[in-house]
Design a protein around this motif. Structure first.
Motif, short mmCIF file in Angstrom:
data_model
loop_
_atom_site.label_atom_id
_atom_site.label_comp_id
_atom_site.label_asym_id
_atom_site.label_seq_id
_atom_site.Cartn_x
_atom_site.Cartn_y
_atom_site.Cartn_z
N GLU A 192 -16.43 10.59 10.13
CA GLU A 192 -15.55 9.53 9.86
C GLU A 192 -16.17 8.58 11.10
O GLU A 192 -17.09 8.68 11.81
CB GLU A 192 -14.20 10.05 10.32
CG GLU A 192 -13.81 11.18 9.21
CD GLU A 192 -12.29 11.82 9.79
OE1 GLU A 192 -11.70 11.39 10.86
OE2 GLU A 192 -11.88 12.83 8.97
N GLU A 193 -15.16 7.46 11.47
CA GLU A 193 -15.26 6.33 12.29
C GLU A 193 -14.04 5.89 13.11
O GLU A 193 -13.03 6.10 12.40
CB GLU A 193 -16.03 5.36 11.79
CG GLU A 193 -16.56 4.32 12.72
CD GLU A 193 -17.47 3.22 12.08
OE1 GLU A 193 -17.81 2.30 12.86
OE2 GLU A 193 -17.97 3.48 10.96
N TYR A 194 -14.15 5.87 14.22
CA TYR A 194 -13.00 5.59 14.70
C TYR A 194 -13.17 4.31 15.73
O TYR A 194 -14.14 3.68 16.14
CB TYR A 194 -12.55 6.70 15.99
CG TYR A 194 -12.08 7.82 15.21
CD1 TYR A 194 -10.87 8.04 14.72
CD2 TYR A 194 -12.97 8.87 15.38
CE1 TYR A 194 -10.56 9.15 14.16
CE2 TYR A 194 -12.52 10.21 14.65
CZ TYR A 194 -11.35 10.26 14.23
OH TYR A 194 -10.99 11.24 13.59
N ILE A 195 -12.05 3.58 15.92
CA ILE A 195 -12.09 2.12 16.77
C ILE A 195 -11.24 2.72 17.96
O ILE A 195 -10.12 3.33 17.96
CB ILE A 195 -11.35 1.25 16.10
CG1 ILE A 195 -11.80 0.62 15.13
CG2 ILE A 195 -11.25 0.12 17.21
CD1 ILE A 195 -13.40 0.11 15.11
N ILE A 196 -11.90 2.79 19.28
CA ILE A 196 -11.36 3.26 20.56
C ILE A 196 -11.15 2.04 21.39
O ILE A 196 -11.62 1.15 21.79
CB ILE A 196 -12.24 4.18 21.21
CG1 ILE A 196 -12.56 5.44 20.12
CG2 ILE A 196 -11.83 4.62 22.54
CD1 ILE A 196 -13.85 6.19 20.66
N GLY A 197 -9.71 2.00 21.93
CA GLY A 197 -9.47 0.91 22.78
C GLY A 197 -8.24 1.50 23.33
O GLY A 197 -7.86 2.50 23.54
N GLN A 240 -16.95 1.36 18.89
CA GLN A 240 -16.62 1.91 17.84
C GLN A 240 -17.43 3.33 17.66
O GLN A 240 -18.58 3.25 18.20
CB GLN A 240 -17.72 1.09 16.52
CG GLN A 240 -16.79 1.18 15.21
CD GLN A 240 -17.10 -0.20 14.44
OE1 GLN A 240 -17.54 -0.98 15.05
NE2 GLN A 240 -16.93 0.02 13.13
N ALA A 241 -16.89 4.24 17.39
CA ALA A 241 -17.53 5.70 17.71
C ALA A 241 -17.58 6.44 16.10
O ALA A 241 -16.63 6.49 15.46
CB ALA A 241 -16.81 6.34 18.54
#
Length: 739
Positions: free
Chosen positions: A234-239, A469-470
């Motif tokens: 999967e992919e995550y946006i981290i903020g 982006q992770a």
């Protein structure tokens, strides 16, 4: 990391003894056959040399399983004891049969050291320098050979050289190795965790890493107990927790992961990207088979390569966000519980999650829960903690991070460990919850590609460093139990590692990821042995003698035996600078890159030797070209094909089956070594020197193709993440075949 370095150096002395023994017997056999009148009995002479090889092959068949049962350290201690006993018996050796027995015991020690030292170093080394430290066995082995050749050469200058002293002196460095294994080397923390000995594992990790906070790595070792299992990419946006990453298709709030920093009021949120990303692994996952060159490159190679292609630059968001990742991970919920899970209390069905050491900070417990009990309600948003320091926030955290130390969720190589709670509707329409483990790795370069403007609270980060982006490997936790979940506990149902460590199941070897790793490990060991190193070693004294080295040394008054030993010592000395270069490059260029770069030089060197054997040229020209080719072959072999097969084999297998899989690879190594060693004289008579080197060159070409298509890049990645990638890649290959 000095603790891990010193431990690796001490363990690698086992390979120094192996190199010492190999060189010593090569010199001593010249005098053994004279005393026992074996000139007319080449079979017995060959058996004396080969008995160590036979012993190593025999002990390798069971070394993996025994090391999984007893531990890595006890097997290294046994190896040192066998070295001592064999050295003392060789020093005595009244007849050839006692000598054969001593050589067999010596082979047992060699087999254990060669098989288990790379495993031990891999399991204790941090990912960032694991390649460097695992090149130490090759370096110390060559040092052992050089020192031994110097010793035997010095003894050969005596009027009556004593071969018993040459062989028996092995017991002196063996005593040093024994003392180090008993009093200095700790047990492998991964093995300790696999047996549920969490407190011991934590103390070993603290010593190896030189810091108190090793909670993230402890959790990683626990998660490494699993074999197989479904894994998704999967992919995550981290903020920041209070802002959204704009212009991205993100999932609902209930699927987000809260990330709490060690600073007061600092937190982030990770939101899954549900659409395809131009940067992420998700898009690559969907079309990875099509991206492979002509469809031949293993998708696993592409999958590993995608991690290394988009490494963030220094000074990016990674330096401001990721170091604090590890502080506190939380799943959604409206209240955090106070109970903690103690590492020595085995949780059984229906029992409460209580810990005798939950409130204390003694060295007898983990000082924090591996996973805390939390409510599973996803109805309310988790409000970011706005008051209190890390100490006041530790209750309810998944992992504790100590202020001023590296993030506790950091597991090396830029990877972070987290968990999330996910819910789905069951067959009866009711929602079923489950705990998911996540390996996070920063993807691409920081900053928005779509103009999102988000600022980190309390920082002056530039606009292009607003979020990261992770890529994420999402899988079932090793300690998750569906049976316990049916008891409707408050929070995720977890079991103790001692309950999951049921020992090796042979079915684990047929799990797709393990089977895929075995193909890589066994294949590269076979190709290494057939790539020509034994033939070049056999031919080197003749090459150097043609170059005039032999004549020069003879003019100095040296006997033919002394000349041969000195030439071998010089050859070994040439290897050391090249191995030192390999140690430096192993974690920078990487294993795969070094192989793809050095193997072509081996091919060219072998082809030049073939041409030199076929085409007639002047003696001086022939000697010069041959000498340069041999030197190049040695230097580039020890930079790549020498150490890397053992390094890879120690990295690509899950903890539960690592011992037995390493034994399979090592057994392949020894069997191929025997075949190559004893087929060389036959091949020289049948096809000649040019034919032999031509065959080796063909094998090197096959090796390069095999590495290009099948061998992934593992530099800087935690062992548990590597095995997870193998699992994902193997299933992807199977799915592509089915489609």
């Amino acid at each position: 990391m000095s603790g891990a370095v010193l431990v690796a150096v001490a363990a690698a002395i086992g390979n120094l003894l192996q190199g010492w023994d190999n060189a010593t017997i090569a010199g001593a056999v010249l005098y053994i056959k004279k005393e026992f009148k074996l000139e007319s009995d080449p079979t017995m002479e060959g058996l004396i040399v080969a008995m160590s090889l036979i012993g190593a092959t025999c002990i390798t068949t069971c070394s993996g399983g025994i090391s999984d049962w007893l531990g890595r350290r006890p097997m290294l201690i046994i190896s040192s004891v066998l070295y001592i006993i064999s050295g003392l018996v060789m020093l005595w050796s009244p007849n050839v049969y006692i000598l054969l027995l001593a050589r067999l015991l010596d082979g047992f020690g060699v087999g254990l050291a060669v098989t288990l030292v790379p495993v031990y170093i891999s399991e204790t080394a941090p990912p960032e320098i694991r390649g460097l430290l695992n090149t130490l066995p090759q370096f110390t082995g060559s040092i052992g050979m050089f020192l031994s050749y110097c010793m035997v050469f010095g003894m050969s200058l005596m009027t009556l050289p004593n071969w018993r002293l040459m062989l028996g002196v092995l017991f002196i460095p063996s005593f040093i190795y024994f003392a180090l294994t008993v009093f200095f080397l700790p047990e492998s923390p991964r093995w300790l965790v696999s047996k549920g000995r969490m407190s011991e594992a934590k103390k070993v990790l603290q010593r190896l890493r030189g810091r108190e906070d090793v909670a993230g790595e402890m959790a990683l070792l626990v998660e490494g107990l699993g074999v197989g299992g479904e894994t998704s990419i999967e992919e995550y946006i981290i903020g920041p927790a209070n802002e959204d990453a704009e212009d991205h298709d993100v999932s609902a709030d209930k699927d987000r992961i809260k990330l709490y920093g060690p600073e007061e009021g600092l937190s982030w949120v990770a939101r899954p990207v549900t659409g395809q990303s131009t940067l992420g692994l998700v898009s690559r996952h969907g079309s990875i088979a099509n991206q492979s060159t002509l469809g031949l490159v293993d998708p696993l190679v592409t999958l590993f390569g995608s991690v290394h292609e988009k490494l963030p630059e220094t000074g990016s968001m990674r330096s401001t966000l990721f170091p604090h990742f590890g502080s506190m991970f939380s799943v959604g919920g409206n209240q955090a519980r106070n109970e903690e899970w103690d590492e020595e209390s085995v949780v059984r069905e229906g029992e409460d999650y209580q810990s005798d050491g939950a409130g204390g900070d003694s060295d007898d417990n983990l000082q924090s829960p591996l996973i805390s009990r939390q409510t599973t309600s996803m109805e309310k948003d988790m409000v970011p903690t706005a008051h209190g320091s890390l100490t006041s926030m530790r209750q309810g955290s998944l992992m504790q991070a100590n202020a001023g130390e590296p993030g506790s969720m950091g597991i090396g190589g830029g990877w972070q460990l987290a968990w999330k709670w996910s819910e789905k509707e069951g067959q009866d329409g009711k929602k079923e919850g489950g705990f998911k483990r996540i390996y996070l790795h920063q993807e691409g370069f920081p900053g928005s590609r779509r103009g999102s403007l988000v600022s980190l609270p309390g920082t002056d980060a530039p606009a292009e460093s607003e979020y990261v982006q992770a890529a994420a490997l999402v899988s079932q936790p090793a300690l998750y139990s569906k049976e316990l979940l049916k008891q409707h506990p408050v929070g995720p149902a977890m079991v103790h590692p001692a309950e999951t460590a049921k020992g090796l199941s042979w079915s684990d070897l047929f799990e797709p990821g393990v089977k895929h790793a075995l193909i890589v490990g066994v294949g590269i060991q076979i190709l290494q042995q057939f790539s020509g190193i034994n033939g070049v070693l056999y031919y080197t004294p003749q090459i150097l003698e043609q170059a005039g080295v032999g004549v020069l040394l003879s003019n100095l008054g040296l006997s033919s035996s002394s000349t041969s030993l000195l030439i071998s010592g010089i050859t070994t000395l040439l290897m050391l600078p090249s191995i030192a270069v390999a140690m430096r490059l192993m974690d920078i260029a990487g294993r795969r890159s070094l192989l793809l770069t050095t193997i072509p030089v081996l091919i060219i060197s072998l082809l030049i030797l073939v041409i030199g054997s076929v085409v007639k040229m002047g003696n001086v020209v022939h000697a010069a070209i041959s000498t340069v080719s041999v030197v190049l072959y040695f230097c580039f072999f020890v930079m790549g094909f020498g150490p890397i097969p053992n390094i890879l084999c120690a990295e690509i297998f899950p903890t539960r089956v690592r011992g037995i899989c390493i034994a399979i690879c090592a057994l392949t190594f020894w069997i191929c070594d025997i075949i190559v060693t004893y087929s060389l004289p036959v091949l020289l008579k049948s096809v000649g020197l040019a034919g032999v080197f031509g065959m080796y060159a063909v094998v090197c070409v096959i090796s390069w193709v095999f590495v290009f298509l099948k061998v992934p890049e593992t530099k800087g990645m935690p062992l548990e993440v590597i095995t997870e990638f193998f699992s994902v890649g193997a299933r992807q290959v199977a799915a592509a075949k089915n489609n």
